[in-house]
Motif scaffolding. Structure first.
Motif, PDB file in Angstrom:
ATOM      1  N   HIS A  21       0.801  -1.109  -0.156  1.00 47.02           N
ATOM      2  CA  HIS A  21      -0.102   0.081  -0.063  1.00 47.02           C
ATOM      3  C   HIS A  21       0.801   1.257  -0.021  1.00 47.02           C
ATOM      4  CE1 HIS A  21      -2.557   3.235   1.883  1.00 47.02           C
ATOM      5  NE2 HIS A  21      -3.455   2.263   1.541  1.00 47.02           N
ATOM      6  N   PRO A  22       0.516   2.353  -0.692  1.00 49.67           N
ATOM      7  CA  PRO A  22       1.638   3.563  -0.572  1.00 49.67           C
ATOM      8  C   PRO A  22       1.881   4.111   0.631  1.00 49.67           C
ATOM      9  CG  PRO A  22      -0.465   3.789  -2.291  1.00 49.67           C
ATOM     10  CD  PRO A  22      -0.624   2.441  -1.187  1.00 49.67           C
ATOM     11  N   HIS A  23       1.080   3.920   1.434  1.00 49.63           N
ATOM     12  CA  HIS A  23       1.591   4.584   2.878  1.00 49.63           C
ATOM     13  C   HIS A  23       2.442   3.565   3.500  1.00 49.63           C
ATOM     14  CE1 HIS A  23       1.327   6.662   6.669  1.00 49.63           C
ATOM     15  NE2 HIS A  23       1.334   5.659   7.221  1.00 49.63           N
ATOM     16  N   THR A  24       2.176   2.328   3.363  1.00 46.49           N
ATOM     17  CA  THR A  24       3.138   1.340   3.871  1.00 46.49           C
ATOM     18  C   THR A  24       4.473   1.419   2.978  1.00 46.49           C
ATOM     19  OG1 THR A  24       1.296  -0.157   4.443  1.00 46.49           O
ATOM     20  CG2 THR A  24       3.456  -1.173   4.143  1.00 46.49           C
ATOM     21  N   ALA A  25       4.624   1.451   1.793  1.00 51.48           N
ATOM     22  CA  ALA A  25       5.710   1.491   0.726  1.00 51.48           C
ATOM     23  C   ALA A  25       6.546   2.793   1.517  1.00 51.48           C
ATOM     24  CB  ALA A  25       5.306   1.502  -0.346  1.00 51.48           C
ATOM     25  N   SER A  26       5.898   3.922   1.621  1.00 51.81           N
ATOM     26  CA  SER A  26       6.638   5.122   2.227  1.00 51.81           C
ATOM     27  C   SER A  26       7.307   4.699   3.377  1.00 51.81           C
ATOM     28  CB  SER A  26       5.866   6.526   2.071  1.00 51.81           C
ATOM     29  OG  SER A  26       5.238   6.666   0.853  1.00 51.81           O
ATOM     30  N   ASN A  27       6.588   4.186   4.463  1.00 50.33           N
ATOM     31  CA  ASN A  27       7.348   4.054   5.730  1.00 50.33           C
ATOM     32  C   ASN A  27       8.321   3.151   5.383  1.00 50.33           C
ATOM     33  OD1 ASN A  27       5.408   5.484   7.034  1.00 50.33           O
ATOM     34  ND2 ASN A  27       4.112   3.817   7.614  1.00 50.33           N
ATOM     35  N   HIS A  28       8.344   2.044   4.740  1.00 54.60           N
ATOM     36  CA  HIS A  28       9.268   0.996   4.634  1.00 54.60           C
ATOM     37  C   HIS A  28      10.595   1.726   3.659  1.00 54.60           C
ATOM     38  CE1 HIS A  28       7.659  -2.588   5.536  1.00 54.60           C
ATOM     39  NE2 HIS A  28       6.603  -2.568   4.505  1.00 54.60           N
ATOM     40  N   LEU A  29      10.252   2.578   2.738  1.00 53.48           N
ATOM     41  CA  LEU A  29      11.458   3.423   2.281  1.00 53.48           C
ATOM     42  C   LEU A  29      12.370   4.355   3.227  1.00 53.48           C
ATOM     43  CD1 LEU A  29      12.914   4.273  -0.366  1.00 53.48           C
ATOM     44  CD2 LEU A  29      11.426   6.156  -0.748  1.00 53.48           C
ATOM     45  N   MET A  30      11.370   5.071   3.959  1.00 53.18           N
ATOM     46  CA  MET A  30      11.913   5.976   4.738  1.00 53.18           C
ATOM     47  C   MET A  30      12.808   5.300   6.083  1.00 53.18           C
ATOM     48  SD  MET A  30      11.454   8.618   3.081  1.00 53.18           S
ATOM     49  CE  MET A  30      12.560   9.368   4.287  1.00 53.18           C
ATOM     50  N   ARG A  31      12.468   4.054   6.521  1.00 51.83           N
ATOM     51  CA  ARG A  31      12.917   3.256   7.627  1.00 51.83           C
ATOM     52  C   ARG A  31      14.352   2.743   6.895  1.00 51.83           C
ATOM     53  NH1 ARG A  31       9.109  -0.553   8.427  1.00 51.83           N
ATOM     54  NH2 ARG A  31       7.884   0.882   9.292  1.00 51.83           N
ATOM     55  N   TRP A  32      14.262   2.282   5.622  1.00 55.36           N
ATOM     56  CA  TRP A  32      15.353   1.955   4.813  1.00 55.36           C
ATOM     57  C   TRP A  32      16.246   2.840   4.915  1.00 55.36           C
ATOM     58  CZ3 TRP A  32      15.677   0.952  -1.135  1.00 55.36           C
ATOM     59  CH2 TRP A  32      16.652   0.390  -1.273  1.00 55.36           C
ATOM     60  N   ILE A  33      16.083   4.069   4.490  1.00 43.79           N
ATOM     61  CA  ILE A  33      17.030   5.289   4.473  1.00 43.79           C
ATOM     62  C   ILE A  33      17.613   5.526   5.768  1.00 43.79           C
ATOM     63  CG2 ILE A  33      17.192   7.825   3.838  1.00 43.79           C
ATOM     64  CD1 ILE A  33      15.253   6.991   1.434  1.00 43.79           C
ATOM     65  N   ASN A  34      17.000   5.702   6.743  1.00 46.79           N
ATOM     66  CA  ASN A  34      17.170   6.099   8.064  1.00 46.79           C
ATOM     67  C   ASN A  34      18.166   5.125   8.743  1.00 46.79           C
ATOM     68  OD1 ASN A  34      15.874   8.437   7.872  1.00 46.79           O
ATOM     69  ND2 ASN A  34      13.920   7.815   8.593  1.00 46.79           N
ATOM     70  N   ARG A  35      17.912   3.893   8.483  1.00 51.17           N
ATOM     71  CA  ARG A  35      18.800   2.850   9.112  1.00 51.17           C
ATOM     72  C   ARG A  35      20.250   2.798   8.294  1.00 51.17           C
ATOM     73  NH1 ARG A  35      14.603  -2.159   9.859  1.00 51.17           N
ATOM     74  NH2 ARG A  35      13.494  -1.187  11.717  1.00 51.17           N
ATOM     75  N   ASN A  36      20.193   3.593   7.177  1.00 54.32           N
ATOM     76  CA  ASN A  36      21.514   3.410   6.528  1.00 54.32           C
ATOM     77  C   ASN A  36      22.044   4.838   6.672  1.00 54.32           C
ATOM     78  OD1 ASN A  36      23.682   3.575   4.484  1.00 54.32           O
ATOM     79  ND2 ASN A  36      22.380   2.180   3.401  1.00 54.32           N
TER      80      ASN A  36
END
Length: 70
Positions: free
Chosen positions: A20-35
């Motif tokens: 879902h777009p909201h979930t995808a955005s959360n995954h992307l931002m979590r991925w970016i913030n962890r790196n």
């Protein structure tokens, strides 16, 4: 992927197309913030956590692409 500006949602759906777009955005931002290296590379090119879009420079920069692959 075409070189242009992308909203966070658009870019997230390219990486997580089955989400879902909201979930995808959360995954992307979590991925970016962890790196941390990726986060720093994006920030050096004008990215802020409150930004709604990624610029074509942020999307296409070889150094950022290298950080994504790690």
């Amino acid at each position: 992927m075409k070189i242009r500006n992308y909203s966070k949602k658009e870019l997230a759906l390219l990486y997580f197309p089955d989400s879902h777009p909201h979930t995808a955005s959360n995954h992307l931002m979590r991925w970016i913030n962890r790196n941390r290296e990726l986060c720093q590379a994006l920030e050096a090119r004008g990215y802020y956590r409150t930004s709604k879009h990624f610029t074509s420079i942020q999307v296409n920069d070889p150094e950022i692409y290298q950080e994504v692959r790690h």
